[in-house]
Design an enzyme around this catalytic site. Sequence first.
Site, PDB file in Angstrom:
ATOM      1  N   CYS A 232      26.668 -27.261  13.531  1.00 28.94           N
ATOM      2  CA  CYS A 232      25.255 -27.617  13.709  1.00 28.94           C
ATOM      3  C   CYS A 232      24.968 -27.837  15.191  1.00 28.94           C
ATOM      4  O   CYS A 232      25.654 -28.613  15.840  1.00 28.94           O
ATOM      5  CB  CYS A 232      24.963 -28.886  12.914  1.00 28.94           C
ATOM      6  SG  CYS A 232      23.327 -29.546  13.213  1.00 28.94           S
TER       7      CYS A 232
ATOM      8  N   LYS B 235      -8.152   1.152   5.766  1.00 30.77           N
ATOM      9  CA  LYS B 235      -7.286   0.035   6.153  1.00 30.77           C
ATOM     10  C   LYS B 235      -6.863   0.136   7.611  1.00 30.77           C
ATOM     11  O   LYS B 235      -6.694   1.223   8.147  1.00 30.77           O
ATOM     12  CB  LYS B 235      -6.025   0.020   5.271  1.00 30.77           C
ATOM     13  CG  LYS B 235      -6.288  -0.250   3.797  1.00 30.77           C
ATOM     14  CD  LYS B 235      -6.678  -1.704   3.587  1.00 30.77           C
ATOM     15  CE  LYS B 235      -6.478  -2.153   2.151  1.00 30.77           C
ATOM     16  NZ  LYS B 235      -5.144  -2.577   1.832  1.00 30.77           N
TER      17      LYS B 235
ATOM     18  N   GLU C 202     -18.702  -2.132   6.443  1.00 23.24           N
ATOM     19  CA  GLU C 202     -18.564  -3.572   6.726  1.00 23.24           C
ATOM     20  C   GLU C 202     -17.082  -3.910   6.782  1.00 23.24           C
ATOM     21  O   GLU C 202     -16.250  -3.183   6.234  1.00 23.24           O
ATOM     22  CB  GLU C 202     -19.257  -4.402   5.649  1.00 23.24           C
ATOM     23  CG  GLU C 202     -18.622  -4.258   4.276  1.00 23.24           C
ATOM     24  CD  GLU C 202     -19.540  -4.722   3.156  1.00 23.24           C
ATOM     25  OE1 GLU C 202     -19.855  -5.914   3.136  1.00 23.24           O
ATOM     26  OE2 GLU C 202     -19.923  -3.884   2.316  1.00 23.24           O
TER      27      GLU C 202
ATOM     28  N   ASP D 215       0.827  -1.205   0.000  1.00 22.43           N
ATOM     29  CA  ASP D 215       0.000   0.000   0.000  1.00 22.43           C
ATOM     30  C   ASP D 215       0.865   1.260   0.000  1.00 22.43           C
ATOM     31  O   ASP D 215       0.541   2.257  -0.643  1.00 22.43           O
ATOM     32  CB  ASP D 215      -0.926   0.015   1.224  1.00 22.43           C
ATOM     33  CG  ASP D 215      -2.048  -1.019   1.092  1.00 22.43           C
ATOM     34  OD1 ASP D 215      -2.335  -1.433  -0.045  1.00 22.43           O
ATOM     35  OD2 ASP D 215      -2.621  -1.393   2.125  1.00 22.43           O
TER      36      ASP D 215
ATOM     37  N   LYS E 136     -13.640  -5.574   5.892  1.00 26.32           N
ATOM     38  CA  LYS E 136     -13.058  -5.952   4.600  1.00 26.32           C
ATOM     39  C   LYS E 136     -12.284  -7.243   4.794  1.00 26.32           C
ATOM     40  O   LYS E 136     -11.219  -7.261   5.407  1.00 26.32           O
ATOM     41  CB  LYS E 136     -12.118  -4.845   4.126  1.00 26.32           C
ATOM     42  CG  LYS E 136     -11.525  -5.070   2.757  1.00 26.32           C
ATOM     43  CD  LYS E 136     -10.720  -3.841   2.331  1.00 26.32           C
ATOM     44  CE  LYS E 136     -10.153  -4.005   0.937  1.00 26.32           C
ATOM     45  NZ  LYS E 136      -9.248  -5.142   0.823  1.00 26.32           N
TER      46      LYS E 136
HETATM   47 ZN    ZN Z   1      23.572 -31.433  12.089  1.00 27.71          ZN
END
Ligand code: ZN
Length: 690
Positions: free
Chosen positions: A417, A325, A126, A46, A128
Site C-alpha cells: 500500500c 449522432k 435541434e 450504437d 438531442k
Molecule cells: Zn494502506
Amino acid sequence: MAGQAPVDMTEADAANELMRLAREIAKHNKLYHAKDDPEITDQEFDALVRRNAELEEAFPHLVREDSPSKVVGHEIAASPLSKVTHEVRMMSLDNAFSPEEVEDWVSRVRRFLSLGEGEEVAITAEDKIDGLSCSLRYENGKLLRAATRGDGQVGEDVTPNVAQIPDIPQKLSGDVPEVFEIRGEVYMSKADFHALNAAQEEAGGKLFANPRNAAAGSLRQKDASVTAKRPLKFWAHGWGAASEVPGATQEEVVRKIEGWGVPVSPLFTRVHDVASMLAHYDRIGRERPDLPYEIDGVVYKVDRLDWQQRLGFVAKAPRWALAHKFPAEQAETTLEAINIQVGRTGKLTPVGRLAPVLVGGVTVTNVTLHNRDEIARLGVRPGDRVVVQRAGDVIPQLVDNLTRDVEREPFNFPDHCPECGSEAVAEEGEVDVRCTGGLICPAQRTERLKHFVSRGALDIDGLGEKTIDQFFALGWLESPADIFRLHQRRDAILALEGWQERSVDKLVDSIEARRAPDAARLLFGLGIRHVGAVTARDLMKHFHELPALRQAAEAARAGDEEAAASLTAIDGIGGAVVEALGDFFHEDHNKAVWDDILSEVTPPPYIVETKESPVSGKTVVFTGKLETMSRDEAKAQAERLGAKASGSVSAKTDLLVAGPGAGSKLKKAAELGIEVIDEAGWAEIVAQAG
Ligand SMILES: [Zn+2]
C-alpha cells in the site's frame, strides 16, 4: 464492433452472430434503461446496433423474433411505480453517423414522397439532449399524467415526480386542445450533475455515471420527495395523442407548445437543404462543450406534418426523423504516470496521470484505470501514447494504447500500500487489490475506528462518527488503543465546543466499561477481512484466548500444516479466513496495534457458558417459523445450553424444533426417527435450564 463483411459470411456465421448480438444488445439495453447503470458507452452500444442492422440487411431471412431492431428501449424493470400504457406509442429514432448517411436519408424521404427536383423539403433540427423520455398528458390544459417511455408501449407513472420539476407546468396557458400529450426529455444539467455526485460521495451514496443516469435515477423514485431534491429540467420536442394538432408543420406545433409555457431547445431551428443541416450540426458540435447540458447528436425531422403522416414508420422508428449522432470525443496524449489511490475500504485504484489534453472542450489530466486487470488489458506503462475518450459520459476513459508494441518495462502493480506500506493482496478470483493494513492505513483508519467502537464490536456509547472524525483530525486517535487513553485528554476535550463535564464523564465511563471486553467482539472490531461477528465467535470458542489464536494464525501462515488444519477444523472456518488472519498477523503494523490494544484492555478467557441441560452435547435443528424469537436467538440459546445448532437434518441430529410451515426437514426427521418438538416445547427446555 469490427465484424466480418456480410458478403464474406456464411449463413451459419451470420445466424450465430445475430443471436449473440440479440443477447448482447438486450443485456446492455436492460442495464441502460431499466437499471440506469450502463457498462458500455453509447457509441459502443450504437456500434452493436449497427452491426445487427448490417447483418439483417444482408440476411433478411435470418431476422430473429427477438431482434433488437424490433424492440424499443427495454421492457421496464420490476418497479414500484405503476404502469401506464401509451395511447400513441413512443418511438425511438434511427441513427446516422456520417454526412453521407444524412444525405441518404434526405434522398430516401424525397423518393418516398416522389418529390420533383425543384421541390424543397424543410427539416427541423435541434440538439438531442441526453435525458429520459417522458410523455405529459394534458386534458383541458391541466397535467393529468406523466409517464416514462418504458418499452415504448408501456411506461411508468411518474406524475407525482414530474410535479417537482419547475419546467413542467401543472396548467398550460393559452388555447390548448382538449387532449394533448407533450413529449420531451427530463434531464439534468452538467453543473447539477457534478454537484449531485459530490453530495452523493460526501454521503457515501451511489455515484451516477453521467447526467442521463442521474436524471433517470432521480425521476424514477417511488418517493417523489427524493425527486424534489434533485434539480431536474425538461424540454419538449414533440407530442403523442392529441385531440387536435395545432399547426401544419413540426415547427408551428413546437412553437405553440413553447407558447403554452413548456421549454423547448434554444437551438431548435428549421433548414431547407442538406448543406444547412450539416452546417447546423457542425455549429452545435462546436458549441457542445460549452452547453450547460449533455447532448449526443442532432435530431432532424421533416417539417410538414402531412408528409410525416405519409412517411409513417418502419419497425420501431419514424421514417420522417433521424438522429445524427456525434462521434465519441477522443484525443491522443501521453500517459505520464500511474498513481495508486487507496480507498476507504483499502482498495487500491490505479489512476493514469496524463499530459493535459483537450477532449471535447474539457481538459483531461487523469483517468481511472479501474484495476490491475484493466492495466494488463491495455498493456499501459508510463510513457505510452494513449487515446482518451469522453463519450456521452462525463468520466473520461482510456480506450487505446498506441505504443503497446514499444519495448518498455511493464507496469508493476504494487504489492504494498502506498499509503502505509502494508502488504496489498488480491484474493483468489478477485481483481481488486486491497491494503491489509486496515488499522494503521491512513486511508482506512477512521472507518476502522468507527467499526471498532460500533455496536457489534466494542459498543462504546458516546463515541459517534463525528466525534471520531474530530478526534482523529486532532491527532488523538492514531490507533484504536488511543481510545483507551482519551481520559488523559480530559481537559483538551472539555475545551472543545459542545463538550461539558457531564458529557466527558459519560464518554470516559463508557470507554472504561470496556477495559475487559468480550474477546470475540474485540476480534471482530479489528476489522480483519472475512472475520465477521459469527466467525470471531467461532474462533474464540475454540481458542478461548486471543494470543492462542494469533499463534495458530502465524504458524499456519509460516507453513505449519497442523496449525492450519486446527483452524480449518473449526466449524464455519474456511481457507479464506485462515489466509486473511495470516495476512493480518504478517504485518508488523498490525502486530503493533494488536499489542497496543492488549496493553490497554484485558479480555477474560472466552468461555461460552454451557449449562447442564437436557440438550447438552446434542445437535439441534430449527425449522419453520419461530413465533417468539428469531432463528439466531434460538441458535444462541442452544449454544448456551451446550447444544450444537445445525442447519440441516442428518443422522447426527438429535432434536428438531419445528415451527409452522416446516417442510422437508420435518419429513426427513420423521424418516430418521428423530425427536421433534414445537417452539413451546423448546421454550420449556430453556426455562428448565433457567
Ligand atoms: Zn494502506
